[in-house]
Design a protein around this motif. Structure first.
Motif, mmCIF file in Angstrom:
data_model
loop_
_atom_site.group_PDB
_atom_site.id
_atom_site.type_symbol
_atom_site.label_atom_id
_atom_site.label_comp_id
_atom_site.label_asym_id
_atom_site.label_seq_id
_atom_site.Cartn_x
_atom_site.Cartn_y
_atom_site.Cartn_z
ATOM 1 N N ASN A 40 76.154 33.249 -5.951
ATOM 2 C CA ASN A 40 75.306 32.091 -6.247
ATOM 3 C C ASN A 40 75.213 31.791 -7.740
ATOM 4 N N PHE A 41 76.154 32.316 -8.520
ATOM 5 C CA PHE A 41 76.083 32.138 -9.973
ATOM 6 C C PHE A 41 76.379 30.695 -10.382
ATOM 7 N N GLY A 42 77.305 30.038 -9.668
ATOM 8 C CA GLY A 42 77.704 28.674 -10.012
ATOM 9 C C GLY A 42 76.553 27.689 -10.074
ATOM 10 N N PRO A 43 75.719 27.605 -9.018
ATOM 11 C CA PRO A 43 74.576 26.682 -9.071
ATOM 12 C C PRO A 43 73.610 26.972 -10.211
ATOM 13 N N LEU A 44 73.476 28.254 -10.588
ATOM 14 C CA LEU A 44 72.579 28.600 -11.685
ATOM 15 C C LEU A 44 73.141 28.118 -13.018
ATOM 16 N N ILE A 45 74.482 28.146 -13.155
ATOM 17 C CA ILE A 45 75.111 27.599 -14.365
ATOM 18 C C ILE A 45 74.795 26.112 -14.480
ATOM 19 N N VAL A 46 74.986 25.397 -13.373
ATOM 20 C CA VAL A 46 74.736 23.951 -13.369
ATOM 21 C C VAL A 46 73.276 23.666 -13.695
ATOM 22 N N LEU A 47 72.361 24.428 -13.074
ATOM 23 C CA LEU A 47 70.928 24.236 -13.304
ATOM 24 C C LEU A 47 70.578 24.436 -14.777
ATOM 25 N N ALA A 48 71.116 25.508 -15.387
ATOM 26 C CA ALA A 48 70.829 25.809 -16.791
ATOM 27 C C ALA A 48 71.403 24.733 -17.711
ATOM 28 N N LEU A 49 72.620 24.261 -17.422
ATOM 29 C CA LEU A 49 73.236 23.244 -18.271
ATOM 30 C C LEU A 49 72.523 21.895 -18.142
ATOM 31 N N VAL A 50 72.070 21.557 -16.935
ATOM 32 C CA VAL A 50 71.291 20.329 -16.758
ATOM 33 C C VAL A 50 69.986 20.421 -17.544
ATOM 34 N N GLY A 51 69.333 21.583 -17.491
ATOM 35 C CA GLY A 51 68.107 21.784 -18.266
ATOM 36 C C GLY A 51 68.341 21.639 -19.754
ATOM 37 N N THR A 52 69.450 22.191 -20.251
ATOM 38 C CA THR A 52 69.782 22.075 -21.674
ATOM 39 C C THR A 52 70.062 20.621 -22.055
ATOM 40 N N TYR A 53 70.750 19.899 -21.167
ATOM 41 C CA TYR A 53 71.022 18.483 -21.401
ATOM 42 C C TYR A 53 69.718 17.709 -21.546
ATOM 43 N N LEU A 54 68.770 17.941 -20.638
ATOM 44 C CA LEU A 54 67.492 17.228 -20.689
ATOM 45 C C LEU A 54 66.707 17.587 -21.947
ATOM 46 N N LEU A 55 66.782 18.839 -22.379
ATOM 47 C CA LEU A 55 66.102 19.243 -23.619
ATOM 48 C C LEU A 55 66.652 18.474 -24.808
ATOM 49 N N THR A 56 67.958 18.215 -24.802
ATOM 50 C CA THR A 56 68.611 17.596 -25.954
ATOM 51 C C THR A 56 68.605 16.077 -25.900
ATOM 52 N N PHE A 57 68.907 15.503 -24.739
ATOM 53 C CA PHE A 57 69.134 14.064 -24.650
ATOM 54 C C PHE A 57 68.123 13.324 -23.771
ATOM 55 N N GLY A 58 67.324 14.057 -22.984
ATOM 56 C CA GLY A 58 66.396 13.382 -22.080
ATOM 57 C C GLY A 58 67.138 12.639 -20.985
ATOM 58 N N TRP A 59 66.632 11.427 -20.631
ATOM 59 C CA TRP A 59 67.265 10.637 -19.573
ATOM 60 C C TRP A 59 68.461 9.839 -20.082
ATOM 61 N N SER A 60 68.640 9.773 -21.391
ATOM 62 C CA SER A 60 69.650 8.871 -21.953
ATOM 63 C C SER A 60 71.061 9.419 -21.765
ATOM 64 N N ILE A 61 72.026 8.506 -21.777
ATOM 65 C CA ILE A 61 73.444 8.877 -21.793
ATOM 66 C C ILE A 61 73.861 8.947 -23.260
ATOM 67 N N PRO A 62 74.301 10.099 -23.733
ATOM 68 C CA PRO A 62 74.480 10.306 -25.179
ATOM 69 C C PRO A 62 75.725 9.685 -25.780
ATOM 70 N N PHE A 63 76.479 8.910 -25.033
ATOM 71 C CA PHE A 63 77.669 8.278 -25.613
ATOM 72 C C PHE A 63 77.915 6.946 -24.919
ATOM 73 N N GLY A 64 78.504 6.047 -25.655
ATOM 74 C CA GLY A 64 78.730 4.720 -25.117
ATOM 75 C C GLY A 64 80.164 4.469 -24.709
ATOM 76 N N HIS A 65 81.082 5.262 -25.249
ATOM 77 C CA HIS A 65 82.490 5.011 -24.967
ATOM 78 C C HIS A 65 83.258 6.324 -25.046
ATOM 79 N N VAL A 66 84.299 6.432 -24.245
ATOM 80 C CA VAL A 66 85.096 7.655 -24.219
ATOM 81 C C VAL A 66 85.748 7.931 -25.568
#
Length: 318
Positions: A138-164
């Motif tokens: 069950n390690f995979g889902p925990l990785i995703v959960l932790a990375l999503v949490g880190t994303y929200l800490l840094t960027f909130g709801w916003s998408i941090p880039f406008g173009h590739v």
């Protein structure tokens, strides 16, 4: 009956040691987040490289007696250990920081920050390749959960880039390089702890980084100047000492002591306590408003850390 009791006690003790080791990594990494409390005053008179150099001079004075006490660990050092030590001291401390700073100054801020968040992926991949670590089911889902949490800490709801195209460029490569070096430093630290005490690894990390920092600071060519007289000099000295001993020495001793019983793939996620501390410091000390996404991200990381702590003590599976 006595053999069964002894075996049960040993198993419980081993499980407890694994869990406590994981939380020592969490605490050690969390202490990195108090760095701005001391660095802000220092930056008024010194450059970043000068601060890091002086910090390592203090750490050298503290670590040298420790390394001498554990000098027996140095007798069996081979080329592999030397390479690992250079990755930890030069790559993880100096090289990654330089690359990340250069990326921030020359590229898209959000793209660089997002790419740096890939550090756990590098660490987990290298741990599987070099240390042959096998992860729980069950390690995979925990990785995703932790990375999503880190994303929200840094960027909130916003998408941090406008173009590739924001991700195409030298700055993105430098951000990925920094993430790889930080992830590799975690893996190499775990590798070294297989043959050395955590005090030895901590001491060598600081001592070996010092020559490189001398070269970097010299090449920078910035003048050494402190304004404000004796009071300013005393404030700088106190803050430098506290920075070296708290987010420097104490944090790394706790980190490597915990890492000695923690898989590198688990430790890289335990390090996510660092951005959480940053949010708390910004809220309490610098009075920055904490947003709902940050609170949610904070909670997700703690949930991931809680379940990771339990997974750390379970048998490994493919």
């Amino acid at each position: 009956m006595s053999n069964v009791t002894a075996s049960s006690s040993t198993k419980v003790g081993s499980t407890s040691a694994l869990r406590s080791g994981f939380w020592l990594v969490v605490i050690g990494a969390a202490l990195w987040g108090v760095d701005p409390l001391f660095r802000i005053i220092l930056l008024k008179s010194l450059t970043s490289s000068q601060i890091v150099l002086l910090e390592h001079v203090v750490l050298f004075l503290a670590a040298s007696p420790v390394l001498w006490r554990h000098r027996a660990d140095l007798k069996g050092i081979g080329f592999r250990q030397i390479g690992a030590l250079l990755i930890v001291s030069w790559g993880g401390s100096a090289g990654a920081t330089i690359l990340f700073t250069m990326a921030l100054s020359s590229g898209d801020l959000n793209a660089v920050l997002l790419l740096q968040k890939l550090q756990p992926i590098f660490a987990i991949g290298l741990a599987a390749l070099i240390l042959k670590e096998r992860l729980p089911k069950n390690f995979g889902p925990l990785i995703v959960l932790a990375l999503v949490g880190t994303y929200l800490l840094t960027f909130g709801w916003s998408i941090p880039f406008g173009h590739v195209n924001n991700f195409i460029g030298v700055s993105s490569l430098m951000a990925l390089g920094a993430a790889a070096l930080w992830g590799g430093s975690t893996v190499m630290g775990r590798y070294l702890l297989g043959s050395m005490k955590y005090e030895t690894v901590t001491s060598l990390r600081f001592i070996l980084a010092l020559p490189l920092l001398f070269v970097i600071t010299t090449l920078e060519g910035a003048p050494w100047q402190i304004h404000g007289g004796f009071g300013a000099s005393a404030a700088i000295a106190v803050n430098l000492l506290l920075q070296a001993l708290l987010p420097g020495l104490l944090s790394m001793l706790l980190y490597y002591k915990g890492l000695s019983t923690t898989k590198a793939s688990f430790a890289t996620l335990a390090e996510l306590s660092f951005p959480m501390t940053g949010v708390i410091i910004n809220w309490i000390v610098f009075q920055q408003l904490v947003t709902i996404p940050q609170i949610l991200g904070f909670a997700l990381i703690w949930v991931a850390l809680f379940f990771l702590s339990n997974q750390q003590s379970k048998p490994q599976t493919l």
